[in-house]
Scaffold this active site. Structure first.
Site, short mmCIF file in Angstrom:
data_model
loop_
_atom_site.label_atom_id
_atom_site.label_comp_id
_atom_site.label_asym_id
_atom_site.label_seq_id
_atom_site.Cartn_x
_atom_site.Cartn_y
_atom_site.Cartn_z
N CYS A 114 71.37 91.77 3.83
CA CYS A 114 70.18 90.91 3.83
C CYS A 114 70.00 90.16 5.15
O CYS A 114 68.90 89.71 5.47
CB CYS A 114 70.23 89.93 2.68
SG CYS A 114 70.26 90.73 1.05
N HIS A 250 65.05 84.31 4.46
CA HIS A 250 65.30 85.47 3.61
C HIS A 250 64.83 85.12 2.20
O HIS A 250 65.18 84.08 1.65
CB HIS A 250 66.80 85.79 3.62
CG HIS A 250 67.20 86.80 2.59
ND1 HIS A 250 66.49 87.96 2.36
CD2 HIS A 250 68.24 86.81 1.71
CE1 HIS A 250 67.09 88.65 1.40
NE2 HIS A 250 68.13 87.98 0.98
N ASN A 280 63.59 90.26 -3.84
CA ASN A 280 64.52 90.29 -2.71
C ASN A 280 64.47 91.68 -2.10
O ASN A 280 64.95 92.65 -2.69
CB ASN A 280 65.94 89.96 -3.20
CG ASN A 280 66.96 89.91 -2.08
OD1 ASN A 280 66.72 90.38 -0.98
ND2 ASN A 280 68.12 89.34 -2.37
#
EC number: 2.3.1.180
Length: 323
Positions: A114, A250, A280
């Site tokens: 990520c 993020h 996500n």
């Protein structure tokens, strides 16, 4: 005068299939309310059968080139941040290079889960500052739907697919914080936390594997480490959070985003949030949020942005840039 890596264009792509939370109610002991209350996610996009990470990345890349008014031949390098490349090798980046018709320059992948886009931005910035390239495209692209355990309600409802692309080009600046472009970078990793976020497969096991996560532990590390890395990146250039126009984080979980903003002393009015629509998307989440934030009219030229992310590894970091 000094050289800066300045944003020249931005674009994104989301697969056509939109998956609302209600779709998971058919197969899991979960609900729309449960998912929203714990993550802030309302829907996400899933790639179609046969649609690969490089396909998504190429669509985002074309959008960024159009935004910048450039051709693929104008690029010196192309970096793709991804944990879900089409094949073990070659890199997804070389596949995007081919699909764009870019026959010069070079292309490679960055894998920091990520945090991948932040790490890729740092590499692109270094290439420009060193004089090796004048213009580089940085893409975050993922098809995390391919590594979900659809029986694990704690993970499979959280992730989505998508891609975002950003073009950086060398421009002269005044060597102060009024310059446009990347102003500072802060990167970290600590492999001792590997087991709280990982995929239980890979080349050595001859399996693809599924994503596994200890949610509470990841949450605890995320809020602490994201606020710290963002603050450190600002400290490096003698700035503080009061000067930040936008945090572009993020997009993992609304509670992590809120907790990080609170630790930095910033209002959610200063945060670009897309997690409700995308879920996500790992390395794709920051460039997606940057592109959507610009399209919404939130991010404007001259704004000071902080992007920060944490992912498996653990790997985390932040970039401060003036749009």
């Amino acid at each position: 005068m000094t050289k800066r890596a300045v944003v020249a264009g931005i674009g994104h792509y989301l697969p056509d299939r939109v998956v609302p939370n209600s779709e998971f109610e058919k197969s899991l002991d979960t609900s729309d309310d449960w998912i929203r209350s714990r993550s802030g996610i309302e829907r996400r996009h899933f790639a179609a059968e046969g649609q690969t990470t490089s396909d998504l990345a190429t669509r985002a890349a074309k959008a960024a080139l159009e935004d910048a008014g450039l051709e693929a031949s104008d690029l010196d390098a192309l970096i793709v941040a991804t944990s879900t490349a089409d094949l073990t090798f070659p890199s997804a980046a070389t596949m995007v290079q081919a699909q764009l018709g870019m026959t010069g320059g070079f292309a490679f992948d960055v894998q920091a889960v990520c945090a991948g886009f932040v790490f890729a931005l740092a590499n692109a910035n270094a290439l420009i500052l060193s004089g090796q390239v004048n213009r580089v495209m940085v893409i975050g692209a993922e098809t995390f739907s391919r590594i979900m355990d659809w029986n694990d309600r704690s993970t499979c409802v959280l992730f989505g697919d998508g891609a975002g692309a950003l073009i950086l080009e060398a421009q002269e600046g005044k060597n102060d914080n009024s310059d446009r472009g990347i102003l500072s970078v802060d990167l970290h990793s600590d492999g001792q936390f590997r087991d709280i976020l990982y995929v239980d497969g890979g080349v050595s096991t001859q399996t693809t594997g599924y994503l596994r996560m200890e949610g509470k532990e990841v949450f605890r590390h995320a809020v602490e480490k994201l606020a710290a890395t963002a603050t450190t990146a600002l400290d490096k250039i003698g700035m503080d959070s009061s000067e930040v126009d936008w945090i572009v984080p993020h997009q993992a979980n609304i509670r992590i985003i809120q907790g990080t903003a609170r630790k930095m002393g910033l209002s959610m009015d200063n945060v670009v949030v897309t997690v409700q629509d995308h879920g996500n998307t790992s390395a794709a989440s920051i460039p997606l949020a940057l592109s959507v934030g610009k399209a919404r009219g939130q991010i404007k030229q001259g704004d000071l942005l902080v992007t920060e992310a944490i992912g498996g590894g653990l790997a985390w970091g932040a970039v401060v840039l003036r749009w």
